[in-house]
Write an enzyme that holds these catalytic residues in place. Structure first.
Site, PDB file in Angstrom:
ATOM      1  N   ALA A 122      28.029  50.736  87.918  1.00 13.52           N
ATOM      2  CA  ALA A 122      28.548  52.041  87.462  1.00 13.52           C
ATOM      3  C   ALA A 122      27.077  52.547  86.944  1.00 13.52           C
ATOM      4  CB  ALA A 122      29.634  51.797  86.760  1.00 13.52           C
ATOM      5  N   GLN A 143      27.344  53.619  83.957  1.00 17.18           N
ATOM      6  CA  GLN A 143      27.170  52.979  82.420  1.00 17.18           C
ATOM      7  C   GLN A 143      27.172  51.725  82.603  1.00 17.18           C
ATOM      8  OE1 GLN A 143      26.356  53.930  79.452  1.00 17.18           O
ATOM      9  NE2 GLN A 143      26.299  56.191  80.173  1.00 17.18           N
ATOM     10  N   SER A 144      26.608  50.887  83.562  1.00 16.70           N
ATOM     11  CA  SER A 144      26.559  49.541  83.643  1.00 16.70           C
ATOM     12  C   SER A 144      25.508  48.906  82.754  1.00 16.70           C
ATOM     13  CB  SER A 144      25.950  49.270  85.296  1.00 16.70           C
ATOM     14  OG  SER A 144      25.680  47.785  85.408  1.00 16.70           O
ATOM     15  N   ASN A 145      26.253  48.026  82.040  1.00 21.04           N
ATOM     16  CA  ASN A 145      25.611  47.127  80.881  1.00 21.04           C
ATOM     17  C   ASN A 145      24.482  46.081  82.086  1.00 21.04           C
ATOM     18  OD1 ASN A 145      27.024  48.078  78.541  1.00 21.04           O
ATOM     19  ND2 ASN A 145      28.662  47.063  79.570  1.00 21.04           N
ATOM     20  N   ALA A 173      23.231  46.523  84.820  1.00 20.00           N
ATOM     21  CA  ALA A 173      22.094  47.209  85.261  1.00 20.00           C
ATOM     22  C   ALA A 173      20.963  47.394  84.257  1.00 20.00           C
ATOM     23  CB  ALA A 173      22.336  48.658  85.930  1.00 20.00           C
TER      24      ALA A 173
END
Ligand SMILES: *Cc1c(COP(=O)(O)O)cnc(C)c1O
Length: 331
Positions: free
Chosen positions: A73, A75-77, A79
């Protein structure tokens, strides 16, 4: 350790702290509460993906990769931690994120850019389709990409939470602390799969209660058991977990993935104001909201001892200012 034979690179500051939350416990009139601080794993603001990436990145290096590619997403942590891991290991990084580029790069997305990752948005197409194209294009350019799945939740990454449960067990033994349950957010299921596999092998008895972030209980149980079976085989264990043995609560998915509602807002405020602990809007806020509800409904008894596994996500707070505080007029 169960994971000793697997390739691993050190990325995190481990073991993470474990401590009590006496003021939050009192505020809830509830059980003894402890927290496992995986928001403090140390990799560019930390989080649970750091543990998985120690194994995923080692596997990428073993295969001779020079580029990490993953998806998530906006706001992917995961990533963001992948971008940080790539930087720390001298690898290139391409992130495929859902939808369109937002007006302002805030929170995790800001950090993705600072960490030097190339960010590709999937637009109207699926992330998986675009990630496949990115892998092909990188290969055609002469690079050697390694694709890490969403959340690093395959049998490679999930090994991080086998090691994590061994770490927790060591801390509990040292403190002579007996707990009844471990409560945590479960979304791409690698965290829960790793914990389940290790618990079975080690005879660790506390309940492992996953709070579903964006799935039904049946989906969670099937997916955790699937990853767990492949993980157990990879580690060389005969035994895995059946879907029926996997504990999941699916009453807290609210408005869906990444939609902040009143329960998450209350959980974030309670943890912040009673313990000075920052939860996140997508995962740990929802998992804590679930724990609070289970305490209020007395499904979790006041005499129990509960460990909340804080899986990170703090940077996403900085992309949710309006939702958390309301419009400036209301402040
Ligand atoms: C990814 C993530 C989770 C969920 O872990 P899974 O292994 O995907 O189930 C929980 N909390 C945070 C902060 C995360 O980034």
């Amino acid at each position: 350790m169960l994971t000793d034979r697997l390739p691993r690179v050190r990325l995190g500051s481990l073991p993470t702290p474990l401590h009590e939350l006496p003021r939050l416990s009192r505020a809830l009139g509830g059980p003894r509460l402890f927290v496992k601080r995986d928001d403090q794993t140390g990799l560019a603001t930390g989080g649970n993906k750091t543990r998985k990436l120690e194994f995923s990145v080692a596997e990428a290096l073993r295969r001779g990769a020079d580029t990490l590619i993953t998806l998530g997403a906006v706001q992917s942590n995961h990533a963001r931690q992948t971008a940080a891991a790539a930087a720390a290991c001298g690898l290139r990084c391409v992130l495929v994120l859902s939808g369109q580029a937002p007006q302002v790069a805030a929170g995790n997305l800001l950090l993705d850019h600072l960490l030097g990752a190339r960010v590709v948005f999937s637009g109207g197409r699926t992330r998986e389709e675009v990630a496949g194209e990115v892998v092909a294009a990188q290969t055609a350019e002469g690079h050697r990409p390694y694709l890490i799945p969403v959340g690093a939740s395959d049998e490679v990454g999930a090994a991080g939470f086998v090691a994590a449960l061994e770490e927790l067990k060591g801390q509990l033994d040292e403190l002579r602390l007996r707990i009844d349950r471990v409560v945590f957010a479960s979304s791409s299921f690698g965290t829960q799969a790793g914990l389940c596999v290790a618990a079975k092998e080690l005879g660790f008895e506390p309940q492992l209660a996953g709070i579903a972030i964006d799935s039904t209980r049946a989906e969670l149980q099937a997916a955790v058991a699937g990853i767990a079976a492949r993980l157990a085989a990879r580690i060389g264990l005969d035994d895995s977990v059946t879907p029926e043995e996997v504990v999941g609560y699916d009453a807290y998915v609210g408005g869906g993935y990444a939609v902040l509602g009143p329960p998450e807002r209350e959980a974030i405020e309670l943890a912040a104001r009673h313990e000075g602990i920052l939860l996140d809007p997508v995962y740990t806020g929802r998992a804590m909201a679930g724990l609070i509800d289970l305490i209020r409904r007395r499904e979790i008894g006041a005499g129990e001892t509960i460990l909340f596994w804080h899986t990170g996500g703090t940077p996403a707070l900085f992309a949710y200012g309006e939702e958390l505080l309301g419009s400036p007029r209301n402040r």
